[in-house]
Write an enzyme that holds these catalytic residues in place. Structure first.
Site, mmCIF file in Angstrom:
data_model
loop_
_atom_site.group_PDB
_atom_site.id
_atom_site.type_symbol
_atom_site.label_atom_id
_atom_site.label_comp_id
_atom_site.label_asym_id
_atom_site.label_seq_id
_atom_site.Cartn_x
_atom_site.Cartn_y
_atom_site.Cartn_z
ATOM 1 N N THR A 102 -39.923 -39.822 -31.367
ATOM 2 C CA THR A 102 -41.076 -40.715 -31.388
ATOM 3 C C THR A 102 -41.248 -41.338 -30.013
ATOM 4 O OG1 THR A 102 -40.852 -41.167 -33.728
ATOM 5 C CG2 THR A 102 -41.878 -42.903 -32.400
ATOM 6 N N TYR B 105 -36.371 -44.001 -43.788
ATOM 7 C CA TYR B 105 -37.804 -43.980 -44.079
ATOM 8 C C TYR B 105 -38.044 -43.624 -45.554
ATOM 9 C CZ TYR B 105 -38.130 -44.533 -39.083
ATOM 10 O OH TYR B 105 -37.993 -45.037 -37.811
ATOM 11 N N HIS C 129 -39.199 -35.147 -42.928
ATOM 12 C CA HIS C 129 -38.333 -36.217 -42.409
ATOM 13 C C HIS C 129 -37.733 -36.981 -43.593
ATOM 14 C CE1 HIS C 129 -36.612 -39.240 -39.987
ATOM 15 N NE2 HIS C 129 -37.627 -39.537 -39.187
ATOM 16 N N ASN D 103 -33.035 -41.449 -41.623
ATOM 17 C CA ASN D 103 -33.250 -42.700 -40.871
ATOM 18 C C ASN D 103 -33.897 -43.854 -41.622
ATOM 19 O OD1 ASN D 103 -31.977 -41.887 -38.592
ATOM 20 N ND2 ASN D 103 -33.829 -41.319 -37.451
ATOM 21 N N ASN E 177 -32.648 -48.572 -39.804
ATOM 22 C CA ASN E 177 -33.738 -49.221 -40.538
ATOM 23 C C ASN E 177 -33.284 -49.725 -41.903
ATOM 24 O OD1 ASN E 177 -35.768 -48.636 -38.500
ATOM 25 N ND2 ASN E 177 -35.544 -46.505 -39.129
HETATM 26 C C1 LIG Z 1 -36.692 -42.420 -28.524
HETATM 27 C C2 LIG Z 1 -36.191 -41.777 -29.797
HETATM 28 C C3 LIG Z 1 -37.090 -41.439 -30.780
HETATM 29 C C4 LIG Z 1 -36.653 -40.790 -31.945
HETATM 30 N N1 LIG Z 1 -37.573 -40.385 -32.873
HETATM 31 C C5 LIG Z 1 -37.176 -39.662 -33.947
HETATM 32 C C6 LIG Z 1 -38.138 -39.094 -34.850
HETATM 33 O O1 LIG Z 1 -39.358 -39.204 -34.674
HETATM 34 N N2 LIG Z 1 -37.646 -38.399 -35.908
HETATM 35 C C7 LIG Z 1 -36.301 -38.229 -36.135
HETATM 36 O O2 LIG Z 1 -35.930 -37.589 -37.123
HETATM 37 N N3 LIG Z 1 -35.390 -38.718 -35.265
HETATM 38 C C8 LIG Z 1 -35.790 -39.398 -34.193
HETATM 39 N N4 LIG Z 1 -34.854 -39.824 -33.270
HETATM 40 C C9 LIG Z 1 -33.453 -39.356 -33.394
HETATM 41 C C10 LIG Z 1 -33.272 -38.084 -32.548
HETATM 42 O O3 LIG Z 1 -34.008 -37.011 -33.124
HETATM 43 C C11 LIG Z 1 -31.797 -37.653 -32.464
HETATM 44 O O4 LIG Z 1 -31.320 -37.332 -33.732
HETATM 45 C C12 LIG Z 1 -30.925 -38.748 -31.858
HETATM 46 O O5 LIG Z 1 -31.505 -39.252 -30.664
HETATM 47 C C13 LIG Z 1 -29.517 -38.243 -31.564
HETATM 48 O O6 LIG Z 1 -29.531 -37.191 -30.626
HETATM 49 P P1 LIG Z 1 -29.146 -37.448 -29.069
HETATM 50 O O7 LIG Z 1 -27.797 -38.080 -29.073
HETATM 51 O O8 LIG Z 1 -29.145 -36.062 -28.471
HETATM 52 O O9 LIG Z 1 -30.175 -38.346 -28.508
HETATM 53 C C14 LIG Z 1 -35.269 -40.518 -32.123
HETATM 54 C C15 LIG Z 1 -34.367 -40.890 -31.129
HETATM 55 C C16 LIG Z 1 -34.805 -41.505 -29.966
HETATM 56 C C17 LIG Z 1 -33.816 -41.840 -28.891
#
Ligand SMILES: Cc1cc2nc3c(=O)[nH]c(=O)nc-3n(C[C@H](O)[C@H](O)[C@H](O)COP(=O)(O)O)c2cc1C
Length: 374
Positions: free
Chosen positions: A27, A185, A180, A183, A240
């Site tokens: 996001t 939701y 989704h 998290n 959340n």
């Molecule tokens: C800025 C940001 C936005 C995210 N938005 C979503 C999202 O829209 N949907 C989702 O399932 N996870 C979302 N996540 C979680 C990421 O998909 C991912 O699972 C999480 O960042 C862990 O991976 P990483 O350690 O490689 O960042 C978001 C994470 C970050 C940092």
């Protein structure tokens, strides 16, 4: 070449991927306002991150107007939004990439200022998120409101919104969709006992709490066929206000119920990085979703959460996962697959520009070659 397991081919549904490094759904809150349609800036961002035979899971996109909880998030329920997404998809396809869209409804993770007519957000039950604050549409930090419990008669309408959004994603040219269910939701609010106090067929037993996830997934599968639909879950995650007291029985049942659908993939968020969107979470001594659920899930397994090239390659080599999704370091390294493969250094990300804004922290992270030339 580094990381031979990460950079080996993988078939997901009908798609032959050239490597196993996916872009996680992220996001970024930079859609056009007020249409909430993707715009040229978003096209550029996704095109920068597309690779031949590489999977991108595009950011969570609300399936209906009640599904929003934050500003500037792109929707997938109007013609203008479909047209905006079409531009994104075309740009990713032009680079040989594969792109799925994540379908979203936030449920109680919202505020009445984002809701039609200023109504309360909807949820399985009237249980507010305790302790945490949220933002209003005009940017004030306030406690979460107590949401309105969906009537049983309203639930088919919400499932229809997922079905219609799936049709819209098909029209926009996506290669598939991801439900989704992670998290904290709406879907996870149905799954977990502390947010689902319902006494109808959608609440109570584990079977009943899982019903909404399965009905949404089946509705989306009717549109796409199972081999182009993924589901994302975050067992043991804390985001959340989520948190099932004893996740294993619930998530074992959920995964076993998804098995017969023969989906394209199941996608986890590792609990150690739960809440990564909000903070530098890296919880210690928590279970590993991929290790726990790999023996239960019969299909392709993707996971995400704090991976490096080394740990991603090792997880795939050990058979714990088939592909690894990268989030935060894909934000700051548009050419992440190439950098990992060649052992080039990574650019650190700037958390301050994760959400909202324009090109800063979005499309202005240079590729390695641009750094070299500078
Ligand atoms: C800025 C940001 C936005 C995210 N938005 C979503 C999202 O829209 N949907 C989702 O399932 N996870 C979302 N996540 C979680 C990421 O998909 C991912 O699972 C999480 O960042 C862990 O991976 P990483 O350690 O490689 O960042 C978001 C994470 C970050 C940092």
């Amino acid at each position: 070449m580094n990381f031979p397991s990460l950079f080996s081919p993988l078939k997901i549904g009908p798609y032959q991927l050239k490597h196993r490094l996916a872009m996680a759904p992220l996001t970024r809150m930079r859609a056009a306002k007020p249409s909430l349609a993707p715009r040229p800036l978003n096209v550029e961002y996704y095109a920068q991150r597309a690779t031949p035979g590489g999977l991108i899971i595009a950011e969570a996109s609300p399936v209906m107007v009640t599904g929003f909880g934050s500003p500037g998030v792109p929707g997938i329920y109007t013609e203008q939004q479909i047209a905006g997404w079409r531009e994104v998809v075309d740009a990713v396809h032009a680079k040989g990439g594969v792109i799925f869209l994540q379908l979203w409804h936030v449920g109680r993770v919202s505020h009445s200022s984002f809701q039609p007519g200023g109504a309360l957000p909807v949820a399985p039950s009237a249980v507010a998120i305790p302790d945490l604050k949220t933002g209003t549409a005009d940017g004030k930090a306030v406690p979460y409101e107590t949401p309105r419990a969906l009537e049983t008669s309203e639930i088919p309408g919400v499932i229809d919104a997922y079905r219609q959004a799936a049709k819209n994603a098909l029209k926009a040219g996506f290669d598939g969709v991801e439900v989704h269910g992670a998290n904290g939701y709406l879907i996870e609010q149905f799954l977990q006992s502390h947010t689902n106090l319902r006494t109808d067929q959608y609440g109570g037993s584990i079977e009943n709490r899982t019903r909404f996830l399965i009905e949404v997934t089946k509705a989306v599968v009717e549109v796409w066929g199972a081999d182009r639909v993924g589901v994302r879950l975050s067992p043991y995650g804390v985001a959340n206000g989520s948190g099932e007291p004893d996740p294993m029985p619930l998530y074992t049942y959920a995964v076993q119920s998804l098995n017969p659908l023969r989906l394209a993939y199941l996608h986890f968020i590792e609990p150690r990085s739960s809440g990564a969107g909000r903070a530098e979470a890296n919880h210690q001594n928590v279970p590993s979703a991929m290790v726990l659920f790999r023996p239960i899930w019969n299909g392709v397994l993707i996971t995400a959460g704090g991976f490096t090239g080394e740990t991603a390659d090792a997880a795939i080599a050990a058979g714990h996962a088939d592909a690894i999704a990268f989030g935060r370091i894909f934000i700051s390294n548009p050419d992440l697959p190439r950098r990992l493969q060649r052992g080039f250094p990574l650019t650190p990300y700037n958390r301050a520009t994760f959400y909202g804004g324009e090109e800063a922290g979005y499309t202005d992270y240079p590729a390695h070659d641009e750094l070299e030339q500078a």
